[in-house]
Write an enzyme that holds these catalytic residues in place. Structure first.
Site, mmCIF file in Angstrom:
data_model
loop_
_atom_site.group_PDB
_atom_site.id
_atom_site.type_symbol
_atom_site.label_atom_id
_atom_site.label_comp_id
_atom_site.label_asym_id
_atom_site.label_seq_id
_atom_site.Cartn_x
_atom_site.Cartn_y
_atom_site.Cartn_z
ATOM 1 N N ARG A 86 26.345 10.307 12.305
ATOM 2 C CA ARG A 86 27.590 9.617 11.932
ATOM 3 C C ARG A 86 28.732 10.205 12.756
ATOM 4 O O ARG A 86 29.022 11.392 12.634
ATOM 5 C CB ARG A 86 27.868 9.793 10.429
ATOM 6 C CG ARG A 86 29.219 9.270 9.998
ATOM 7 C CD ARG A 86 29.466 9.436 8.495
ATOM 8 N NE ARG A 86 30.793 8.972 8.152
ATOM 9 C CZ ARG A 86 31.769 9.748 7.651
ATOM 10 N NH1 ARG A 86 31.558 11.022 7.377
ATOM 11 N NH2 ARG A 86 32.950 9.247 7.407
ATOM 12 N N HIS A 134 38.712 7.528 11.248
ATOM 13 C CA HIS A 134 38.678 8.885 10.705
ATOM 14 C C HIS A 134 40.009 9.547 11.082
ATOM 15 O O HIS A 134 40.053 10.534 11.794
ATOM 16 C CB HIS A 134 37.460 9.644 11.223
ATOM 17 C CG HIS A 134 37.033 10.809 10.363
ATOM 18 N ND1 HIS A 134 35.745 10.960 9.878
ATOM 19 C CD2 HIS A 134 37.720 11.866 9.900
ATOM 20 C CE1 HIS A 134 35.669 12.078 9.156
ATOM 21 N NE2 HIS A 134 36.856 12.652 9.166
ATOM 22 N N GLU A 179 37.529 8.521 3.843
ATOM 23 C CA GLU A 179 38.414 9.190 2.892
ATOM 24 C C GLU A 179 39.848 8.661 2.933
ATOM 25 O O GLU A 179 40.786 9.401 3.278
ATOM 26 C CB GLU A 179 38.411 10.706 3.132
ATOM 27 C CG GLU A 179 37.041 11.335 2.974
ATOM 28 C CD GLU A 179 37.071 12.864 2.990
ATOM 29 O OE1 GLU A 179 38.165 13.434 3.180
ATOM 30 O OE2 GLU A 179 36.021 13.477 2.790
ATOM 31 N N ASN A 307 31.533 11.547 0.037
ATOM 32 C CA ASN A 307 31.734 12.883 0.609
ATOM 33 C C ASN A 307 32.015 13.838 -0.535
ATOM 34 O O ASN A 307 32.886 13.571 -1.370
ATOM 35 C CB ASN A 307 32.940 12.906 1.560
ATOM 36 C CG ASN A 307 32.699 12.116 2.832
ATOM 37 O OD1 ASN A 307 31.614 11.576 3.056
ATOM 38 N ND2 ASN A 307 33.715 12.045 3.679
ATOM 39 N N TYR A 309 32.449 18.121 -1.564
ATOM 40 C CA TYR A 309 32.490 19.530 -1.153
ATOM 41 C C TYR A 309 32.618 20.484 -2.332
ATOM 42 O O TYR A 309 32.034 21.553 -2.340
ATOM 43 C CB TYR A 309 33.674 19.757 -0.200
ATOM 44 C CG TYR A 309 33.463 19.115 1.151
ATOM 45 C CD1 TYR A 309 32.810 19.793 2.168
ATOM 46 C CD2 TYR A 309 33.884 17.815 1.404
ATOM 47 C CE1 TYR A 309 32.592 19.211 3.408
ATOM 48 C CE2 TYR A 309 33.660 17.215 2.635
ATOM 49 C CZ TYR A 309 33.007 17.914 3.625
ATOM 50 O OH TYR A 309 32.775 17.325 4.840
ATOM 51 N N GLU A 384 29.099 13.024 3.871
ATOM 52 C CA GLU A 384 29.531 14.380 4.261
ATOM 53 C C GLU A 384 29.255 15.342 3.126
ATOM 54 O O GLU A 384 29.545 15.046 1.966
ATOM 55 C CB GLU A 384 31.046 14.453 4.529
ATOM 56 C CG GLU A 384 31.488 13.877 5.835
ATOM 57 C CD GLU A 384 33.003 13.976 6.026
ATOM 58 O OE1 GLU A 384 33.634 14.923 5.519
ATOM 59 O OE2 GLU A 384 33.542 13.079 6.697
HETATM 60 C C1 FCB Z 1 36.582 15.970 4.978
HETATM 61 C C2 FCB Z 1 36.848 15.247 6.278
HETATM 62 C C3 FCB Z 1 36.204 15.894 7.470
HETATM 63 C C4 FCB Z 1 36.257 17.405 7.394
HETATM 64 C C5 FCB Z 1 35.751 17.884 6.063
HETATM 65 C C6 FCB Z 1 35.724 19.391 5.921
HETATM 66 O O1 FCB Z 1 37.622 15.707 4.099
HETATM 67 O O2 FCB Z 1 36.403 13.920 6.195
HETATM 68 O O3 FCB Z 1 36.807 15.397 8.632
HETATM 69 O O4 FCB Z 1 37.530 17.838 7.669
HETATM 70 O O5 FCB Z 1 36.531 17.358 5.046
#
Ligand code: FCB
Length: 477
Positions: A86, A134, A179, A307, A309, A384
């Site tokens: 991607r 992006h 995002e 995405n 984290y 992500e």
């Molecule tokens: C996300 C973004 C990506 C990167 C990660 C850590 O929010 O999409 O570009 O910065 O975080």
């Protein structure tokens, strides 16, 4: 524990046939070559060149020089056995003369770069998936109002149509936006992302025009390529109230609305969440939503990109003491969140990544299962997931990033659990293939499974890259 014993002990993952493994990147974070072949400035060029905006004054001028080294990077992907990649397409390379009034001519040199990249990927047996936006908005569109202006959405759709028309013979998966929460709230609310503006009414106008951009682009892509797979990638938040107190639960509901439902509902249900319209009524009257817009935005989505984290914890703020703002989105004088002065984000328990983000893989399972429950049948993709860690280089040049391996393993298992609970997850992309320009943090945060030496541009797969290659080969983690 060595990596080998970790792998030997690993259970087989429970994943559907056809599940794909890949890695993700974004144009401005890796390409460099910002003036090459007719590219014009994006908002990130302007922002990163504005003193004080990005840590250490870092810019994406050179980044990973991927524009010139993409063949080497694809060779690394092939070596690791990645099945899909991607990447994002830089709008200012494709139509560098765009203005609010018109797209301007297509830049053949820009098309050629992505055409060569696609050929290289396909020759390596790697399926491409391209994000069309992006975060690198052409500066001329920002000068004409940016995402708070409707014309930006209209020009985006035309650009999407060009990409589908010109590259869609070899590119079948299009992610319209990455995002949009960050584009709207960090770009126009807190200003910690480009273009760095701080106006809460603009945030919500940007939200709507991003939703509109997604839908108009979807229509344009389908017109050019009826068989295309069109998706949208959201950074959905797993929002938890700090306690069961009704005020904290209400705070969590509002943040869920402002981060998740304000994007999910128009696309998947054809309406904006009523509670959010009410909560934000002192900020805007939402008159930028024109008759017919919601019907346009509400159209089938082929895949939802998720995405993830880190978890989100919120609580009601009573105005006493300093308001905690540990939402993981950087320090800013202005909050990214409209109509949330009575909500705070307490610092969460560790362990943390190098971003200061709390690690909790359960959130990924929870979000995928929730999407399955609330939108049954909607195909899901983890577009992500990954972690920044400081990464010591050993004397022999190796990078034994056990912390990143542990993070990825926990999250991959979390995906497998969501699948076991019925969520139709089709694949997983690690963020990121390469260390790269981490927006406001510049080059100080390393997310790659492949290290980049920014002095020599040398690439070195970290232990996590070898671990990931084993996972793909054996389907165990
Ligand atoms: C996300 C973004 C990506 C990167 C990660 C850590 O929010 O999409 O570009 O910065 O975080």
């Amino acid at each position: 524990m060595t990596i080998e014993t970790t792998i030997a002990a690993a259970p087989r993952l429970n994943l559907p046939t056809g599940f794909v493994w890949g890695a993700a990147t974004a144009a401005y974070q890796i390409e460099g070559a910002v003036t090459a072949d007719g590219r014009t400035p994006s908002i990130w060029d302007t922002y990163s060149h504005t003193p004080g905006r990005v840590l250490n004054g870092d810019t994406g001028d050179v980044a990973d020089d991927h524009y010139h080294r993409f063949r080497e990077d694809v060779a690394i992907m092939k070596e690791l056995g990645l099945q899909t990649y991607r990447f994002s397409i830089a709008w200012p390379r494709i139509t560098p003369q765009v203005t609010a009034d018109g797209l301007g001519p297509v830049n053949e040199a820009g098309i050629d770069f992505y055409s060569r990249l696609l050929d290289e990927l396909l020759a390596a047996g790697i399926t491409p998936a391209a994000t069309l936006y992006h975060w690198d908005l052409p500066q001329a569109l920002e000068d004409a109002g940016g995402w708070p202006a409707r014309a930006t959405a209209e020009r985006f759709a035309e650009y999407a149509g060009v990409v589908a028309d010109r590259l869609g013979d070899r590119l079948h998966t299009f992610i319209t936006l990455n995002e949009p929460w960050c584009s709207a709230y960090l770009g126009y609310g807190s200003g910690v992302h480009a273009p760095g503006r701080t106006d809460h009414a603009d945030v919500l106008a940007a939200v709507h025009h991003l939703n509109l951009a997604h839908s108009l682009a979807t229509t344009a892509i389908r017109a050019a390529r009826p068989d295309a797979t069109v998706g949208l990638t959201l950074n959905l938040a797993w929002v938890n109230p700090a306690t069961d107190a009704p005020a904290d639960v209400a705070a969590a509901q509002r943040i869920d609305g402002l981060q998740n439902r304000v994007f999910l509902d128009p696309v998947l249900r054809g309406s904006y969440p009523q509670d959010i319209l009410v909560a934000t009524s002192s900020v805007t009257d939402w008159s930028f939503v024109r008759d017919g817009d919601l019907a346009l935005i509400h159209q089938p989505l082929d895949v939802l990109g998720v995405n993830y984290y880190s978890p989100t914890v919120v609580r009601a703020y009573d105005g006493v003491g300093e308001r905690e703002e540990a939402d993981g989105h950087g320090d800013s004088a202005v909050s990214p969140w409209p109509a949330c002065a009575d909500i705070e984000f307490p610092r969460q328990p560790g362990p943390y990544t190098d971003m200061g983000w709390s690690i909790d893989a359960r959130g990924l399972t929870e979000l995928l299962v929730r999407m399955h429950r609330e939108h049954p049948g909607l195909p899901l993709m983890v577009t992500e997931n990954g972690a920044a860690f400081p990464d010591a280089v050993e004397e022999d040049g190796s990078i034994r990033d056990e912390d990143r391996i542990a993070y990825l393993r926990d999250h991959v298992r979390a995906v497998s659990e969501a699948v076991a609970a019925g969520a139709p997850v089709q694949g997983y992309y690690v963020w990121s293939l390469l260390d790269n320009f981490e927006w406001g943090y510049g080059y100080s945060k390393r997310f790659g499974i492949v290290r980049v030496d920014y002095t020599t541009q040398e690439r070195t797969p970290k232990a996590s890259a070898h671990w990931y290659a084993e996972l793909i080969r054996t389907q165990t983690a």
